[in-house]
Design an enzyme around this catalytic site. Structure first.
Site, mmCIF file in Angstrom:
data_model
loop_
_atom_site.group_PDB
_atom_site.id
_atom_site.type_symbol
_atom_site.label_atom_id
_atom_site.label_comp_id
_atom_site.label_asym_id
_atom_site.label_seq_id
_atom_site.Cartn_x
_atom_site.Cartn_y
_atom_site.Cartn_z
ATOM 1 N N PHE A 101 0.818 -1.228 0.000
ATOM 2 C CA PHE A 101 0.000 0.000 0.000
ATOM 3 C C PHE A 101 0.847 1.271 0.000
ATOM 4 C CE2 PHE A 101 0.087 2.228 4.090
ATOM 5 C CZ PHE A 101 0.755 1.330 4.905
ATOM 6 N N LYS A 102 2.105 1.166 0.410
ATOM 7 C CA LYS A 102 2.958 2.342 0.497
ATOM 8 C C LYS A 102 3.095 3.058 -0.853
ATOM 9 C CE LYS A 102 4.730 1.417 4.866
ATOM 10 N NZ LYS A 102 4.469 0.073 5.215
ATOM 11 N N ASP A 103 2.937 2.314 -1.955
ATOM 12 C CA ASP A 103 3.034 2.942 -3.281
ATOM 13 C C ASP A 103 1.983 4.034 -3.477
ATOM 14 O OD1 ASP A 103 5.165 1.474 -4.462
ATOM 15 O OD2 ASP A 103 3.824 -0.220 -4.818
ATOM 16 N N ARG A 120 1.924 11.764 3.536
ATOM 17 C CA ARG A 120 1.533 10.353 3.385
ATOM 18 C C ARG A 120 0.165 10.102 4.001
ATOM 19 N NH1 ARG A 120 6.422 6.223 4.611
ATOM 20 N NH2 ARG A 120 4.699 4.752 4.570
#
Ligand SMILES: *Cc1c(COP(=O)(O)O)cnc(C)c1O
Length: 459
Positions: free
Chosen positions: A110-112, A225
């Protein structure tokens, strides 16, 4: 929109400051002075939006001082056009549980979703300001890969990624170390993630060093983020909820970034019932919810390594809000944590936290059983982090109207998934060339001077 630090609300910052600095100069975390709230009419307008339209609406709320509407549209479009899902994310059903799959970006976690926009935002800001910066970031496995993918081959920006040596999966490592790009530097630190995070925080705190290299950070403490992660709470709610019902989100949690984005979504008016903090054996957050004592222990190595964290940095943002933005109180609590190794949340505040959050943890054996069971009964392969989210939702009997965030593709943790199911997860076709053969990284001890010298020698 104005931003302040959790440890000093007197000084205000712009979105650009917040984005480039990452961490506030006083060691606190940046938060908006006030979190914007949608009324019911405004909320309704989210109903039929695409993922990108939802993203544009939310992101504009937080950074319209720095970017125009067209710039934001452009950022969103260029960041998500290569995702393997047209609407960035996908939904699945596991019985009554809803699964929100967040791993359709280039590095399978999910960090993308946040990092791709961050990369493009750096591009825009550096272009406008003619700046040069150096990103230094600690990773428990997935942030590093996502950041490298987003920053590689860019001009005027270098990235140094600290990962804990031999404490991440092989695929996680290769996504970072086989990237061939002159501005990418991998450091394998012979310690755990908390050691890596501490090194990065010390470098930020050293004003001489951080200013001299124009240091910037993209760890989950970077406010941007959080903003980009708020988007999928809104999108998934309006895609699945009927009428105005409230739903729960179960979130596999490490640094408290992803679930804190859910908390902000709730503050913005999204009808969320409970936010479920799902942890592995590194259960500091589960313990604080149950007892009020936030007390880091030694980091345990588990099969869900991206959550092998004992210092959940973003938790400071939650308590700042719970203590009604009292930055003196937060400074005192954080000093306690530093000096006594423990921070105590009193009864009244703990009750406020419990109105929103529930928490449980899963052992590795329980996690493996969840992976096995979900495969046997639903024919779906899930990764160990997602399995923690599923297992904890079940433990807490939150099965109906619950969305579990599926944070990584099973391929990224192939070995564990294979052991539990006897099935080898497949790498998506379009990523066949994502990893090269040759790995390159520098192995360094947990030693601030050595790490600093390495960085200075490369810039
Ligand atoms: C980073 C990560 C998490 C934890 O997210 P936080 O924002 O640190 O709480 C969970 N699952 C995976 C796969 C991750 O990469």
């Amino acid at each position: 929109m104005e931003y302040v630090s959790t440890r000093n609300t007197q000084k205000v910052f712009s979105f650009k400051d917040v984005f480039l600095k990452g961490l506030a100069p006083d060691g606190g975390l940046f938060v908006p002075k006030t979190i914007p709230k949608y009324n019911l009419e405004e909320l309704k307008q989210f109903k039929n939006l695409s993922y990108n339209e939802t993203a544009e609406k939310i992101i504009s709320k937080f950074c319209s001082d720095e970017f125009s509407k067209t710039e934001i549209e452009d950022l969103v479009l260029s960041s998500y056009k290569s995702f393997r899902s047209k609407n960035v994310v996908e939904f699945k059903k596991i019985g009554n549980l809803n699964l929100l799959e967040l791993f359709y970006g280039p590095t399978l976690a999910f960090k993308d979703i946040a990092m791709q926009i961050i990369g493009n935002m750096y591009g825009k800001i550096l272009e406008k300001g003619n700046l040069k910066i150096n990103i230094v970031v600690a990773t428990s496995g997935d942030t590093g890969a996502a950041a490298i993918n987003a920053i590689k081959n860019r001009k005027n920006i270098k990235i140094f990624v600290l990962h804990p040596y031999k404490k991440i999966s092989e695929i996680q490592r290769k996504f970072m170390t086989t990237v061939k790009s002159e501005n990418v530097f991998n450091l394998a630190i012979t310690g755990n993630f908390d050691d890596c995070q501490k090194l990065v925080k010390s470098m930020f705190a050293d004003k001489n060093f951080s200013t001299s290299i124009n240091m910037s950070g993209v760890n989950s403490i970077n406010w941007s983020r959080i903003v980009f992660q708020i988007v999928y709470y809104f999108y998934s709610y309006f895609k699945t909820a009927t009428k105005d019902e409230k739903i729960n989100f179960s979130v596999p949690t490490g640094n408290f970034g992803d679930i804190y984005a859910g908390y902000v979504a709730k503050k913005m008016g999204l009808p969320i019932n409970k936010l479920i903090i799902a942890t592995n054996k590194n259960d500091i957050l589960t313990r604080v919810i149950h007892s009020g004592s936030y007390k880091p222990k030694k980091v345990e190595h588990t099969i869900s390594p991206s959550m092998d964290i004992q210092i959940a940095s973003n938790f400071e943002r939650l308590i700042f809000d719970i203590f009604s933005s009292d930055s003196n109180k937060i400074s005192k609590l954080m000093t306690d944590l530093n000096n006594k190794g423990e921070l105590i949340i009193e009864k009244n505040e703990l009750e406020k936290i419990k109105e929103v959050f529930e928490s449980e943890s899963l052992t590795d054996d329980e996690t493996k059983s969840v992976i096995e069971e979900i495969y046997k009964t639903h024919n779906i392969l899930i990764d160990p982090h997602t399995a923690v989210g599923v297992g904890v939702a079940k433990k807490l009997s939150k099965i109906n109207r619950t969305m579990v965030l599926s944070t990584a593709h099973p391929y990224k943790f192939s070995e564990v998934v294979y052991k539990a199911t006897n099935v080898h997860p497949k790498l998506p076709e379009s990523l066949k060339n994502a990893m090269g053969e040759k790995e390159s990284y520098e192995k360094l001890p947990v030693n601030l001077t050595k790490v600093k010298n390495y960085i200075l020698s490369k810039i």
